[in-house]
Structure formats: structure tokens, C-alpha cells
Design a protein around this motif. Structure first.
Motif, PDB file in Angstrom:
ATOM      1  N   CYS A 203      39.085   8.355  16.406  1.00 58.97           N
ATOM      2  CA  CYS A 203      38.870   7.293  15.468  1.00 58.97           C
ATOM      3  C   CYS A 203      37.459   7.666  15.016  1.00 58.97           C
ATOM      4  CB  CYS A 203      39.518   6.782  14.719  1.00 58.97           C
ATOM      5  SG  CYS A 203      39.546   5.945  13.661  1.00 58.97           S
ATOM      6  N   LEU A 204      36.912   6.079  16.377  1.00 56.33           N
ATOM      7  CA  LEU A 204      34.956   6.553  16.295  1.00 56.33           C
ATOM      8  C   LEU A 204      34.599   6.948  16.279  1.00 56.33           C
ATOM      9  CD1 LEU A 204      35.305   3.384  19.162  1.00 56.33           C
ATOM     10  CD2 LEU A 204      35.480   2.718  16.042  1.00 56.33           C
ATOM     11  N   SER A 205      34.580   8.255  16.984  1.00 56.33           N
ATOM     12  CA  SER A 205      34.179   9.660  17.000  1.00 56.33           C
ATOM     13  C   SER A 205      33.935   9.801  15.389  1.00 56.33           C
ATOM     14  CB  SER A 205      34.715  10.403  17.813  1.00 56.33           C
ATOM     15  OG  SER A 205      34.695   9.707  18.824  1.00 56.33           O
ATOM     16  N   GLY A 206      35.184   9.740  14.554  1.00 58.05           N
ATOM     17  CA  GLY A 206      34.691  10.172  12.930  1.00 58.05           C
ATOM     18  C   GLY A 206      34.586   9.295  11.961  1.00 58.05           C
ATOM     19  N   VAL A 207      34.005   8.217  13.240  1.00 57.32           N
ATOM     20  CA  VAL A 207      32.509   7.677  11.890  1.00 57.32           C
ATOM     21  C   VAL A 207      31.864   7.585  12.425  1.00 57.32           C
ATOM     22  CG1 VAL A 207      32.067   4.593  12.218  1.00 57.32           C
ATOM     23  CG2 VAL A 207      34.631   5.754  12.512  1.00 57.32           C
ATOM     24  N   TRP A 208      31.262   8.398  13.713  1.00 51.76           N
ATOM     25  CA  TRP A 208      29.855   8.498  14.311  1.00 51.76           C
ATOM     26  C   TRP A 208      29.646   9.715  12.969  1.00 51.76           C
ATOM     27  CZ3 TRP A 208      29.563  13.683  15.811  1.00 51.76           C
ATOM     28  CH2 TRP A 208      28.374  14.084  16.228  1.00 51.76           C
ATOM     29  N   ALA A 209      30.325  10.766  12.931  1.00 52.83           N
ATOM     30  CA  ALA A 209      30.783  11.370  12.312  1.00 52.83           C
ATOM     31  C   ALA A 209      30.068  11.833  11.100  1.00 52.83           C
ATOM     32  CB  ALA A 209      31.772  12.448  12.542  1.00 52.83           C
ATOM     33  N   ARG A 210      30.559  10.630  10.218  1.00 52.11           N
ATOM     34  CA  ARG A 210      30.705  10.669   8.671  1.00 52.11           C
ATOM     35  C   ARG A 210      29.209   9.647   8.949  1.00 52.11           C
ATOM     36  NH1 ARG A 210      33.573   9.722   4.602  1.00 52.11           N
ATOM     37  NH2 ARG A 210      32.373   8.509   2.720  1.00 52.11           N
ATOM     38  N   GLU A 211      28.084   8.845   9.964  1.00 53.45           N
ATOM     39  CA  GLU A 211      27.625   8.251   9.746  1.00 53.45           C
ATOM     40  C   GLU A 211      26.231   9.171   9.534  1.00 53.45           C
ATOM     41  OE1 GLU A 211      26.370   4.950   8.997  1.00 53.45           O
ATOM     42  OE2 GLU A 211      28.017   4.877   8.351  1.00 53.45           O
ATOM     43  N   VAL A 212      26.006  10.415  10.525  1.00 55.41           N
ATOM     44  CA  VAL A 212      25.087  11.611   9.992  1.00 55.41           C
ATOM     45  C   VAL A 212      25.555  12.852   9.279  1.00 55.41           C
ATOM     46  CG1 VAL A 212      25.042  11.169  13.407  1.00 55.41           C
ATOM     47  CG2 VAL A 212      26.875  12.788  12.509  1.00 55.41           C
ATOM     48  N   GLY A 213      26.377  12.590   8.829  1.00 56.10           N
ATOM     49  CA  GLY A 213      26.735  13.665   7.580  1.00 56.10           C
ATOM     50  C   GLY A 213      25.256  14.362   7.181  1.00 56.10           C
ATOM     51  N   GLY A 214      23.766  13.941   6.925  1.00 53.42           N
ATOM     52  CA  GLY A 214      23.181  14.542   6.648  1.00 53.42           C
ATOM     53  C   GLY A 214      22.795  15.658   7.883  1.00 53.42           C
ATOM     54  N   LEU A 215      22.801  15.756   8.759  1.00 52.34           N
ATOM     55  CA  LEU A 215      22.995  16.607   9.994  1.00 52.34           C
ATOM     56  C   LEU A 215      23.607  17.968   9.899  1.00 52.34           C
ATOM     57  CD1 LEU A 215      21.886  14.363  12.979  1.00 52.34           C
ATOM     58  CD2 LEU A 215      20.511  15.632  11.382  1.00 52.34           C
ATOM     59  N   LEU A 216      24.472  17.556   9.370  1.00 49.83           N
ATOM     60  CA  LEU A 216      26.197  19.026   9.294  1.00 49.83           C
ATOM     61  C   LEU A 216      25.232  19.531   8.646  1.00 49.83           C
ATOM     62  CD1 LEU A 216      29.358  16.531   8.893  1.00 49.83           C
ATOM     63  CD2 LEU A 216      27.796  16.916  11.436  1.00 49.83           C
ATOM     64  N   GLU A 217      26.027  21.102   8.842  1.00 49.81           N
ATOM     65  CA  GLU A 217      26.018  22.039   8.361  1.00 49.81           C
ATOM     66  C   GLU A 217      26.988  22.406   7.864  1.00 49.81           C
ATOM     67  OE1 GLU A 217      22.217  24.016  10.793  1.00 49.81           O
ATOM     68  OE2 GLU A 217      24.231  23.543  11.771  1.00 49.81           O
ATOM     69  N   PRO A 218      27.394  23.552   6.748  1.00 48.56           N
ATOM     70  CA  PRO A 218      29.231  24.251   7.053  1.00 48.56           C
ATOM     71  C   PRO A 218      29.837  24.447   7.935  1.00 48.56           C
ATOM     72  CG  PRO A 218      27.526  25.023   5.392  1.00 48.56           C
ATOM     73  CD  PRO A 218      26.358  24.031   6.556  1.00 48.56           C
ATOM     74  N   GLY A 219      31.104  23.949   7.951  1.00 51.68           N
ATOM     75  CA  GLY A 219      31.570  24.816   9.322  1.00 51.68           C
ATOM     76  C   GLY A 219      31.602  23.321  10.178  1.00 51.68           C
ATOM     77  N   ASP A 220      30.849  22.250  10.141  1.00 50.20           N
ATOM     78  CA  ASP A 220      30.968  21.463  11.357  1.00 50.20           C
ATOM     79  C   ASP A 220      31.935  20.532  11.190  1.00 50.20           C
ATOM     80  OD1 ASP A 220      28.703  22.629  11.910  1.00 50.20           O
ATOM     81  OD2 ASP A 220      27.088  21.105  11.622  1.00 50.20           O
ATOM     82  N   LEU A 221      32.682  20.182  10.031  1.00 52.09           N
ATOM     83  CA  LEU A 221      33.369  19.018  10.244  1.00 52.09           C
ATOM     84  C   LEU A 221      34.835  19.976  10.963  1.00 52.09           C
ATOM     85  CD1 LEU A 221      34.759  16.364  10.094  1.00 52.09           C
ATOM     86  CD2 LEU A 221      35.171  17.416   7.217  1.00 52.09           C
ATOM     87  N   GLU A 222      35.152  21.046  10.722  1.00 51.52           N
ATOM     88  CA  GLU A 222      35.971  21.995  10.744  1.00 51.52           C
ATOM     89  C   GLU A 222      36.217  22.351  12.474  1.00 51.52           C
ATOM     90  OE1 GLU A 222      34.505  22.105   8.536  1.00 51.52           O
ATOM     91  OE2 GLU A 222      35.537  22.049   7.058  1.00 51.52           O
ATOM     92  N   GLU A 223      34.698  22.505  13.145  1.00 49.62           N
ATOM     93  CA  GLU A 223      34.870  22.651  14.232  1.00 49.62           C
ATOM     94  C   GLU A 223      34.609  21.278  14.632  1.00 49.62           C
ATOM     95  OE1 GLU A 223      30.352  25.450  14.150  1.00 49.62           O
ATOM     96  OE2 GLU A 223      30.730  23.939  14.780  1.00 49.62           O
ATOM     97  N   ALA A 224      34.326  20.559  15.241  1.00 47.33           N
ATOM     98  CA  ALA A 224      35.493  19.033  15.680  1.00 47.33           C
ATOM     99  C   ALA A 224      36.564  19.166  15.053  1.00 47.33           C
ATOM    100  CB  ALA A 224      34.311  17.424  14.698  1.00 47.33           C
ATOM    101  N   LEU A 225      37.411  18.731  14.027  1.00 47.25           N
ATOM    102  CA  LEU A 225      38.538  19.164  13.407  1.00 47.25           C
ATOM    103  C   LEU A 225      39.411  20.348  14.857  1.00 47.25           C
ATOM    104  CD1 LEU A 225      38.718  18.340   9.842  1.00 47.25           C
ATOM    105  CD2 LEU A 225      39.164  16.552  11.772  1.00 47.25           C
ATOM    106  N   ASN A 226      39.053  20.997  14.511  1.00 50.57           N
ATOM    107  CA  ASN A 226      39.480  22.153  15.866  1.00 50.57           C
ATOM    108  C   ASN A 226      39.520  21.881  17.022  1.00 50.57           C
ATOM    109  OD1 ASN A 226      40.958  25.164  16.007  1.00 50.57           O
ATOM    110  ND2 ASN A 226      38.387  25.570  16.868  1.00 50.57           N
ATOM    111  N   ALA A 227      37.780  21.100  17.019  1.00 51.97           N
ATOM    112  CA  ALA A 227      38.302  20.450  19.014  1.00 51.97           C
ATOM    113  C   ALA A 227      39.552  19.695  18.819  1.00 51.97           C
ATOM    114  CB  ALA A 227      36.826  20.544  18.788  1.00 51.97           C
ATOM    115  N   ALA A 228      39.720  19.267  18.666  1.00 53.61           N
ATOM    116  CA  ALA A 228      40.582  17.837  17.861  1.00 53.61           C
ATOM    117  C   ALA A 228      41.916  18.665  18.668  1.00 53.61           C
ATOM    118  CB  ALA A 228      40.254  16.606  17.562  1.00 53.61           C
TER     119      ALA A 228
END
Length: 281
Positions: A203-228
Motif C-alpha cells: 500500500c505504501l508503495s502505491g502511495v509512492w507510485a501516485r506521487e511519481v505519477g509525472g514520471l509514469l509512461e503508458p502501461g507502467d501502472l499495469e506493470e506494477a499491478l501485474n508484478a504484485a
């Protein structure tokens, strides 16, 4: 993940030039099984790799040159670490009223030692609260992509953010409390506490992911969820040829890991990560 122009962290201890290549003689399926054993059982699987570790130890007489792939992975890791420093340097004081003291990231190759015990690439990344350092064999990124089906740079970044999240828990005194409670508990109860600790880190990793949202590329969030999903206890146990045994889980199911990461990402609030008070995991 867009990391061009992102600074590299200085809180890094690079031991890779003195390391060998553990596991070179193990086939893909064999390594996967050993990885799964170490991951969901929470044990040091170094003895299962003893032949490879002996070879690695013999190679330590002189420093070696890093491969281009290793250099790239190291550069990636120190930049991701820097993003965690920036995020928690701002979020931690706001949420908890205290200054954030970042961890050190130890990069190693093959095998290394820590106050929490020996580590090999097969055990996966881990955080040691005794020295407040996160340990990472960057070859684990390749293992994730090729053998666990967790591809993509943001999947690798999620792994680093997860270990840093354990440091956040340690700074808040959560890990010492959980460790004390586990000593008084049965094995099944101790495992259940560990699951809550790991899901909170997701969950805390998700907080970090939201805060670095400006660095994300299309598909990045899906990559993290798939890894989980790919490193959930039930999925790892199936990959190791076992029927999932919930009482042995130490990290949470694939569904739980995805859901708690998403909870942190959606809220952006560390307060939403109270897995210990949650009635449903």
C-alpha cells in the motif's frame, strides 16, 4: 518510467564488483522453485545453492568489471531510490510529523552478508531493520521478467519501492512491534502478522507510485499491478508445484497484493494503509 534527468541517490553501497554469479548452474525451473521457497517461506535458501555459492566465493579475490546490463540496472535502481527519497522526504513529515531518514540500498551480485543473515539472488530483495539497509541483486529484475512473468521497468521500480516501504515501517516503529508480537505467537499467527506487514508495504508503495505519477509512461501502472499479482503467495506456490496453503502465506495473495497497492495509489494517503486495523485483507 521516465527517469531521464532524474538524479541518482548517494545512499547506495555497491558490492557488485566483488561478487560472483550465483546460480549459474541452476536451470530455469530449478531456480524458480528455489526462489519461490525462499520467498514464501521466508527462509535463507543459500544452502540449496551451495555449489554455486562456493564458486562465487572463489571468485572474490579480485574486483571484476560490471557488464553493460549490470551498469544499466544499477543506474536504474539508484534513480528509483532517489524518487523514493523525494517522495517520502515530503510525505513522511506531512503524514507523521517527523523528518524522513532514508535507507541505504546495497547492490550485490550473487551473494552477500547482512546483520539479518546471508543473502543470495535467489532469496529476492529484502530490507534489514538491523542496519536500515535494503538489499538488492539487480539480476532479480531479469528473474522477474523471464521467470515470474513480471516484465517492465515499473515492475522493477515497484520492488525497490516496496523495500523502501519496509524502511518507512521501521522508522515508524511498526516492524519492531510486529517482530515482538511474532515471537509470542504461533507459527500460523506469526505468518498472518507478516502478511499484514507486507500488504501495508504494498500500500505504501502505491502511495509512492501516485506521487511519481509525472514520471509514469503508458502501461507502467499495469506493470506494477501485474508484478504484485505474479509474486502473490498463492501464485508462487502454484508455480513451485504446490497447492496453495493459506496458513503458510507470508506476503498475501495475488489479489490482496494488487488491491492494497491500488488502495495506496488511489488515495495517495499513508493513512489508508492500516492493514493491521483492517477487517478484510
Amino acid at each position: 518510467m521516465r527517469l531521464k534527468g532524474v538524479r541518482g541517490s548517494r545512499n547506495v553501497e555497491d558490492r557488485r564488483r566483488m561478487g560472483g554469479k550465483t546460480g549459474a548452474g541452476i536451470g530455469g525451473i530449478g531456480l524458480l522453485i528455489i526462489l519461490a521457497i525462499g520467498y514464501f517461506a521466508g527462509v535463507d535458501v543459500t544452502p540449496l545453492l551451495q555449489g554455486q555459492l562456493d564458486d562465487s566465493t572463489q571468485q572474490r579475490g579480485a574486483p571484476r568489471e560490471l557488464t553493460a546490463e549490470e551498469k544499466h540496472a544499477g543506474d536504474f535502481a539508484i534513480k528509483v531510490l532517489a524518487t523514493t527519497e523525494d517522495v517520502w522526504g515530503e510525505v513522511f513529515p506531512q503524514a507523521f510529523g517527523e523528518a524522513y531518514r532514508p535507507p541505504v540500498l546495497v547492490l550485490f551480485s550473487g551473494v552477500t552478508q547482512s546483520p539479518c543473515g546471508g543473502a543470495s539472488g535467489a532469496t529476492g530483495p529484502f530490507y534489514c531493520p538491523a542496519d536500515k539497509k535494503a538489499y538488492l541483486d539487480t539480476d532479480f529484475f531479469a528473474t522477474m521478467a523471464r521467470q515470474l512473468g513480471a516484465k517492465g521497468d515499473f515492475a522493477a521500480a515497484y520492488v525497490i519501492a516496496h523495500e523502501v516501504a519496509h524502511h518507512v515501517q521501521n522508522e515508524l516503529g511498526i516492524i519492531p512491534k510486529v517482530n515482538a508480537a511474532r515471537k509470542r505467537a504461533s507459527e500460523v499467527e506469526a505468518n498472518a502478522l507478516t502478511v499484514r506487514l507486507e500488504l501495508q508495504a504494498d500500500c505504501l508503495s502505491g502511495v509512492w507510485a501516485r506521487e511519481v505519477g509525472g514520471l509514469l509512461e503508458p502501461g507502467d501502472l499495469e506493470e506494477a499491478l501485474n508484478a504484485a499479482r505474479q509474486i502473490g503467495d498463492d501464485t508462487l506456490q502454484r508455480r513451485a508445484g504446490r497447492v496453495p496453503q493459506p496458513h503458510t502465506f507470508t506476503h498475501g495473495t495475488s489479489e490482496q497484493r494488487q488491491r492494497w497497492f491500488a488502495a495506496g495509489y488511489d488515495s495517495g494517503d499513508p493513512g489508508s494503509c492500516d492493514t493491521f486495523g483492517a477487517k478484510r485483507l
